[in-house]
Scaffold this motif. Structure first.
Motif, mmCIF file in Angstrom:
data_model
loop_
_atom_site.group_PDB
_atom_site.id
_atom_site.type_symbol
_atom_site.label_atom_id
_atom_site.label_comp_id
_atom_site.label_asym_id
_atom_site.label_seq_id
_atom_site.Cartn_x
_atom_site.Cartn_y
_atom_site.Cartn_z
ATOM 1 N N LEU A 84 0.828 -1.198 0.000
ATOM 2 C CA LEU A 84 0.000 0.000 0.000
ATOM 3 C C LEU A 84 0.871 1.259 0.000
ATOM 4 N N PRO A 85 0.409 2.384 -0.571
ATOM 5 C CA PRO A 85 -0.934 2.535 -1.170
ATOM 6 C C PRO A 85 -0.994 2.233 -2.671
ATOM 7 N N ALA A 86 0.149 2.228 -3.353
ATOM 8 C CA ALA A 86 0.143 2.165 -4.817
ATOM 9 C C ALA A 86 0.110 0.747 -5.365
ATOM 10 N N LEU A 87 0.372 -0.256 -4.510
ATOM 11 C CA LEU A 87 0.398 -1.660 -4.943
ATOM 12 C C LEU A 87 1.465 -1.911 -6.006
ATOM 13 N N ASP A 88 2.526 -1.100 -6.008
ATOM 14 C CA ASP A 88 3.544 -1.252 -7.039
ATOM 15 C C ASP A 88 4.505 -2.396 -6.744
ATOM 16 N N THR A 89 4.684 -2.746 -5.478
ATOM 17 C CA THR A 89 5.451 -3.938 -5.121
ATOM 18 C C THR A 89 4.482 -5.080 -4.905
ATOM 19 N N ARG A 90 4.700 -6.190 -5.609
ATOM 20 C CA ARG A 90 3.796 -7.346 -5.522
ATOM 21 C C ARG A 90 4.549 -8.561 -4.981
ATOM 22 N N VAL A 91 3.901 -9.305 -4.098
ATOM 23 C CA VAL A 91 4.405 -10.584 -3.614
ATOM 24 C C VAL A 91 3.360 -11.639 -3.948
ATOM 25 N N SER A 92 3.777 -12.690 -4.635
ATOM 26 C CA SER A 92 2.840 -13.713 -5.104
ATOM 27 C C SER A 92 3.275 -15.097 -4.660
ATOM 28 N N VAL A 93 2.284 -15.955 -4.487
ATOM 29 C CA VAL A 93 2.519 -17.386 -4.292
ATOM 30 C C VAL A 93 1.713 -18.117 -5.354
ATOM 31 N N ARG A 94 2.385 -18.955 -6.117
ATOM 32 C CA ARG A 94 1.706 -19.757 -7.130
ATOM 33 C C ARG A 94 2.045 -21.217 -6.884
ATOM 34 N N VAL A 95 1.038 -22.096 -6.912
ATOM 35 C CA VAL A 95 1.265 -23.510 -6.636
ATOM 36 C C VAL A 95 1.263 -24.307 -7.933
ATOM 37 N N PHE A 96 2.106 -25.334 -7.950
ATOM 38 C CA PHE A 96 2.229 -26.247 -9.087
ATOM 39 C C PHE A 96 2.089 -27.665 -8.549
ATOM 40 N N ARG A 97 1.178 -28.432 -9.130
ATOM 41 C CA ARG A 97 0.901 -29.797 -8.670
ATOM 42 C C ARG A 97 1.846 -30.785 -9.357
ATOM 43 N N ALA A 98 2.471 -31.638 -8.561
ATOM 44 C CA ALA A 98 3.388 -32.641 -9.115
ATOM 45 C C ALA A 98 2.670 -33.972 -9.290
ATOM 46 N N ASP A 99 3.143 -34.753 -10.248
ATOM 47 C CA ASP A 99 2.534 -36.053 -10.536
ATOM 48 C C ASP A 99 2.644 -37.014 -9.357
#
Length: 206
Positions: A84-99
């Motif tokens: 905040l306030p501009a949301l210019d720095t982003r932190v993400s979590v993305r999940v990948f499913r393994a076989d």
């Protein structure tokens, strides 16, 4: 020695937390990106100016906002927060499913040209451990064959979290700062169920 003990203690704590989450999902539900955000340490936020401690991280997960961060997206596969306030720095979590039943979580920071990346692997029994990132590509992968860097140029390559996988980002530095260069290729790493495989595509293609 103290650092080794701290890492061992951290992994032990993560294992306990993840085991509890594994019990919660034993009925058949998949671990989500938000679940992984709750389980994993807040170390990725050390790459941001705002920072975030463990207590604030849980508040963010529970309430959707803290003094300096707010949730932007929350889906089973992707959880993203912005400063905040501009949301210019982003932190993400993305999940990948393994076989094999593992869940790989990629945690990334993006702020302008800069990025940072952590990979974590969660076993079906709840055990958590850091995972190795793919080897960074050479700068030649970003250019057509025969291209030569201008004299006095120093390249660097980072791995970032992309839209549907990982993305390599190349920067060319000169004595006066960052050079503006048009790259011929983009370098992506796509999840194939067991590992990230490198794909080189035209810079303006998909």
């Amino acid at each position: 020695m103290h650092r080794i003990l701290r890492v061992v203690a951290l992994l032990a704590t993560l294992t306990v937390a993840a085991t509890g989450a594994a019990t919660a999902h034993a009925a058949g539900g998949q671990v989500t990106a938000l679940d992984m955000f709750r389980m994993l340490p807040a170390t990725i936020f050390e790459n941001t100016a705002e920072g975030l401690n463990e207590e604030e991280k849980q508040q963010l997960a529970d309430e959707g906002e803290t003094d300096f961060w707010a949730v932007i997206e929350n889906t089973p596969e992707h959880y993203e927060v912005g400063a905040l306030p501009a949301l210019d720095t982003r932190v993400s979590v993305r999940v990948f499913r393994a076989d094999n039943g593992d869940t790989l979580a990629a945690m990334g920071v993006k702020n302008g040209e800069a990025c940072a990346l952590e990979l974590w692997r969660r076993k079906p029994d709840g055990r958590l451990a850091p995972a190795a990132t793919p080897e960074e590509p050479g700068i030649a992968d970003f250019f057509a064959p025969g291209y030569k860097l201008p004299p006095g140029t120093s390249p660097s390559v980072m791995l970032c979290l992309g839209e549907d996988g990982l993305e390599a980002r190349a920067l060319l530095w000169t004595a006066t700062g960052l050079a503006q260069v048009k790259f011929d290729h983009k370098v992506l790493y796509r999840w194939n169920g067991s590992a990230f495989s490198k794909v080189i595509l035209p810079a303006d293609g998909k």
